[in-house]
Design an enzyme around this catalytic site. Sequence first.
Site, PDB file in Angstrom:
ATOM      1  N   ARG A 103       0.811  -1.212   0.000  1.00 44.26           N
ATOM      2  CA  ARG A 103       0.000   0.000   0.000  1.00 44.26           C
ATOM      3  C   ARG A 103       0.846   1.265   0.000  1.00 44.26           C
ATOM      4  NH1 ARG A 103      -2.915   1.997  -2.661  1.00 44.26           N
ATOM      5  NH2 ARG A 103      -3.926  -0.049  -2.690  1.00 44.26           N
ATOM      6  N   LYS A 170       3.705  39.151  -3.923  1.00 45.28           N
ATOM      7  CA  LYS A 170       2.288  38.906  -4.193  1.00 45.28           C
ATOM      8  C   LYS A 170       1.459  40.149  -3.862  1.00 45.28           C
ATOM      9  CE  LYS A 170       0.909  34.938  -4.596  1.00 45.28           C
ATOM     10  NZ  LYS A 170       0.478  34.170  -5.772  1.00 45.28           N
ATOM     11  N   ASP A 221      -1.611  37.582 -13.361  1.00 42.58           N
ATOM     12  CA  ASP A 221      -2.609  36.792 -12.656  1.00 42.58           C
ATOM     13  C   ASP A 221      -4.016  37.021 -13.195  1.00 42.58           C
ATOM     14  OD1 ASP A 221      -3.363  34.968 -10.595  1.00 42.58           O
ATOM     15  OD2 ASP A 221      -4.121  36.661  -9.432  1.00 42.58           O
TER      16      ASP A 221
END
Length: 288
Positions: A103, A170, A221
């Site tokens: 897994r 930003k 953006d």
Amino acid sequence: MSLAPLPRLIIEPLVRAALLEDLGLAGDITSASVIPSDHRSTVVMAARQPGVIAGLDAADLAFTLVDPEIVMRRHIEDGDAVKSGDVIATIEGPSRSLLTGERTALNFLGHLSGIATVTAGIAAAISGTKASVACTRKTTPGLRALEKYAVRAGGGMNHRFALYDAVLIKDNHVAISGGVAEAIRRARAGVGHLVKIEVEVDRLDQLQEAMAVGVDAVLLDNMTPDQLREAVAIVAGRAITEASGRVTPATAAAIAASGVDLISVGWLTHSAPVLDIGLDFVEAAGAA
């Protein structure tokens, strides 16, 4: 394709932590109680849907950290495309150990292959343009190195790895600094000469302000393709142009046709669906 592997030093702590999470304080009580300790098996790892593979080193480590007697023979490499039914690897070793590592190996391989697959889809959509597809910092905590590697396996590029290796100004930086130009000036005064500076803009007047003071890259953006074309003309090769926002396989071609250098896509890493890969029993080798 030429794809440099990640050092084991980076991969092993992540795989080891995943195995420890799964094994807990008692180990694999199911396999220990059901499978004889001396039983050995051969299994195959196969794709159950088409995609691009990434994460084979992590999958291999998931088995060999459980039991160094396990041997995984790869039939393809990271970055290769597969069809449904293609055998990725043949794995041999003690049956208990194979089931214990299964897994964790598939979790890494399926997740990273999913990222490589969606990246390859965007790369194909913008083929023939100058643009490249890039990832972002929107990664699973702790798995950034692996996820960014998977983007490279899918034909994409990496954006900055973290907060320390490049400046990305930003909208909130701009708001607090009092403007685009002032934020750029502060950044240039505060970092070393080898550090690149990029600024995010969502209006053309902000872009003009950025280009007036000079910057290495501009993140455009949520602009339309028409706005992006105008932005590329304003920049005129003086900085790297990066488009971001509302990027899908359907919109990527029009965005790339605007002439931007990069298209950054956050969902490559934070929302890529897992590629379905299975581990199938082939034969028992009996007692060792």
